[in-house]
Design a protein around this motif. Structure first.
Motif, PDB file in Angstrom:
ATOM      1  N   MET A   1      13.755 -52.720  15.268  1.00  0.00           N
ATOM      2  CA  MET A   1      13.216 -51.959  14.259  1.00  0.00           C
ATOM      3  C   MET A   1      13.894 -52.079  12.747  1.00  0.00           C
ATOM      4  O   MET A   1      15.234 -51.812  13.209  1.00  0.00           O
ATOM      5  CB  MET A   1      12.860 -50.460  14.686  1.00  0.00           C
ATOM      6  CG  MET A   1      12.634 -49.520  13.455  1.00  0.00           C
ATOM      7  SD  MET A   1      12.363 -47.859  13.674  1.00  0.00           S
ATOM      8  CE  MET A   1      12.860 -47.531  15.352  1.00  0.00           C
ATOM      9  N   ARG A   2      13.425 -52.385  11.859  1.00  0.00           N
ATOM     10  CA  ARG A   2      14.146 -52.306  10.772  1.00  0.00           C
ATOM     11  C   ARG A   2      14.665 -50.933  10.117  1.00  0.00           C
ATOM     12  O   ARG A   2      13.784 -50.169  10.050  1.00  0.00           O
ATOM     13  CB  ARG A   2      13.162 -52.869   9.403  1.00  0.00           C
ATOM     14  CG  ARG A   2      13.389 -54.183   9.282  1.00  0.00           C
ATOM     15  CD  ARG A   2      12.692 -54.764   8.064  1.00  0.00           C
ATOM     16  NE  ARG A   2      11.560 -53.637   7.434  1.00  0.00           N
ATOM     17  CZ  ARG A   2      10.582 -54.146   6.906  1.00  0.00           C
ATOM     18  NH1 ARG A   2      10.288 -55.345   6.786  1.00  0.00           N
ATOM     19  NH2 ARG A   2       9.570 -53.047   6.376  1.00  0.00           N
ATOM     20  N   GLU A  32      -3.091 -61.077  10.639  1.00  0.00           N
ATOM     21  CA  GLU A  32      -1.621 -60.976  10.449  1.00  0.00           C
ATOM     22  C   GLU A  32      -1.589 -59.934   9.269  1.00  0.00           C
ATOM     23  O   GLU A  32      -0.479 -59.383   9.447  1.00  0.00           O
ATOM     24  CB  GLU A  32      -1.633 -62.249   9.504  1.00  0.00           C
ATOM     25  CG  GLU A  32      -1.475 -63.583  10.237  1.00  0.00           C
ATOM     26  CD  GLU A  32      -1.559 -65.031   9.561  1.00  0.00           C
ATOM     27  OE1 GLU A  32      -0.899 -65.800   9.848  1.00  0.00           O
ATOM     28  OE2 GLU A  32      -2.222 -65.051   8.423  1.00  0.00           O
ATOM     29  N   ARG A  35      -0.890 -56.862  11.628  1.00  0.00           N
ATOM     30  CA  ARG A  35       0.546 -57.043  12.249  1.00  0.00           C
ATOM     31  C   ARG A  35       1.563 -56.491  11.109  1.00  0.00           C
ATOM     32  O   ARG A  35       2.371 -55.766  11.518  1.00  0.00           O
ATOM     33  CB  ARG A  35       0.644 -58.139  12.928  1.00  0.00           C
ATOM     34  CG  ARG A  35      -0.043 -58.431  14.005  1.00  0.00           C
ATOM     35  CD  ARG A  35       1.005 -59.794  14.902  1.00  0.00           C
ATOM     36  NE  ARG A  35       0.671 -60.949  14.219  1.00  0.00           N
ATOM     37  CZ  ARG A  35      -0.064 -61.919  13.909  1.00  0.00           C
ATOM     38  NH1 ARG A  35      -1.342 -61.718  14.725  1.00  0.00           N
ATOM     39  NH2 ARG A  35      -0.287 -62.928  13.443  1.00  0.00           N
ATOM     40  N   THR A  36       1.484 -57.115  10.110  1.00  0.00           N
ATOM     41  CA  THR A  36       2.390 -56.878   8.958  1.00  0.00           C
ATOM     42  C   THR A  36       2.507 -55.169   8.702  1.00  0.00           C
ATOM     43  O   THR A  36       3.615 -54.715   8.749  1.00  0.00           O
ATOM     44  CB  THR A  36       2.196 -57.624   7.598  1.00  0.00           C
ATOM     45  OG1 THR A  36       2.237 -58.836   7.974  1.00  0.00           O
ATOM     46  CG2 THR A  36       2.967 -57.223   6.776  1.00  0.00           C
ATOM     47  N   GLN A  37       1.134 -54.700   8.398  1.00  0.00           N
ATOM     48  CA  GLN A  37       1.320 -53.374   8.238  1.00  0.00           C
ATOM     49  C   GLN A  37       1.617 -52.365   9.098  1.00  0.00           C
ATOM     50  O   GLN A  37       2.420 -51.386   9.319  1.00  0.00           O
ATOM     51  CB  GLN A  37      -0.233 -52.933   7.699  1.00  0.00           C
ATOM     52  CG  GLN A  37      -0.830 -53.298   6.500  1.00  0.00           C
ATOM     53  CD  GLN A  37       0.000 -52.706   5.524  1.00  0.00           C
ATOM     54  OE1 GLN A  37      -0.249 -51.586   4.754  1.00  0.00           O
ATOM     55  NE2 GLN A  37       1.043 -53.538   5.016  1.00  0.00           N
ATOM     56  N   ASP A  38       1.302 -52.809  10.330  1.00  0.00           N
ATOM     57  CA  ASP A  38       1.753 -52.224  11.736  1.00  0.00           C
ATOM     58  C   ASP A  38       3.423 -52.011  11.934  1.00  0.00           C
ATOM     59  O   ASP A  38       3.869 -50.846  12.076  1.00  0.00           O
ATOM     60  CB  ASP A  38       1.270 -52.666  13.014  1.00  0.00           C
ATOM     61  CG  ASP A  38      -0.212 -52.360  13.366  1.00  0.00           C
ATOM     62  OD1 ASP A  38      -0.641 -51.451  12.720  1.00  0.00           O
ATOM     63  OD2 ASP A  38      -0.688 -53.227  13.966  1.00  0.00           O
ATOM     64  N   ALA A  39       3.922 -53.205  11.525  1.00  0.00           N
ATOM     65  CA  ALA A  39       5.399 -53.194  11.573  1.00  0.00           C
ATOM     66  C   ALA A  39       5.945 -52.539  10.321  1.00  0.00           C
ATOM     67  O   ALA A  39       7.178 -51.631  10.698  1.00  0.00           O
ATOM     68  CB  ALA A  39       5.855 -54.702  11.327  1.00  0.00           C
ATOM     69  N   SER A  40       5.439 -52.399   9.298  1.00  0.00           N
ATOM     70  CA  SER A  40       5.657 -51.605   8.383  1.00  0.00           C
ATOM     71  C   SER A  40       5.858 -49.981   8.574  1.00  0.00           C
ATOM     72  O   SER A  40       6.715 -49.341   8.268  1.00  0.00           O
ATOM     73  CB  SER A  40       5.176 -51.934   6.892  1.00  0.00           C
ATOM     74  OG  SER A  40       5.324 -53.190   6.278  1.00  0.00           O
ATOM     75  N   GLU A  42       5.559 -48.806  11.352  1.00  0.00           N
ATOM     76  CA  GLU A  42       6.757 -48.361  12.433  1.00  0.00           C
ATOM     77  C   GLU A  42       8.025 -48.141  12.042  1.00  0.00           C
ATOM     78  O   GLU A  42       8.792 -47.435  12.700  1.00  0.00           O
ATOM     79  CB  GLU A  42       6.550 -49.515  13.688  1.00  0.00           C
ATOM     80  CG  GLU A  42       5.516 -49.547  14.312  1.00  0.00           C
ATOM     81  CD  GLU A  42       5.263 -50.632  15.502  1.00  0.00           C
ATOM     82  OE1 GLU A  42       6.765 -50.960  15.760  1.00  0.00           O
ATOM     83  OE2 GLU A  42       4.373 -50.884  15.808  1.00  0.00           O
ATOM     84  N   SER A  43       8.503 -49.007  11.072  1.00  0.00           N
ATOM     85  CA  SER A  43       9.745 -48.645  10.232  1.00  0.00           C
ATOM     86  C   SER A  43       9.743 -47.492   9.434  1.00  0.00           C
ATOM     87  O   SER A  43      11.024 -46.832   9.037  1.00  0.00           O
ATOM     88  CB  SER A  43      10.206 -50.026   9.643  1.00  0.00           C
ATOM     89  OG  SER A  43       9.785 -50.334   8.517  1.00  0.00           O
TER      90      SER A  43
END
Length: 50
Positions: A1-2, A32, A35-40, A42-43
Motif C-alpha cells: 500500500m502506498r 483498467e 483497478r486504478t481507482q480501487d488502488a487509489s 485503498e491508499s
C-alpha cells in the motif's frame, strides 16, 4: 500500500481529488480504470481516517 502524505501527517485536512486522478489515462479500458481507482481508494481511505 502506498503511503500518502496525509497518512504521514495525522490530523491533516486534505482534499483527495488529485489522488483519485493519479494514474488515469484516456486510453484505459473500463477494467483498467476500475483497478486504478480501487488502488487509489485503498491508499486514500486509511489516510482519511487518521
Amino acid at each position: 500500500m502506498r503511503r500518502t502524505p496525509a497518512a504521514r501527517n495525522p490530523g491533516l485536512i486534505a482534499s483527495f481529488s488529485r489522488a483519485l486522478l493519479d494514474g488515469l489515462t484516456a486510453q484505459q479500458t473500463g477494467e483498467e480504470f476500475d483497478r486504478t481507482q480501487d488502488a487509489s481508494i485503498e491508499s486514500i481511505y486509511p489516510a482519511s481516517t487518521t
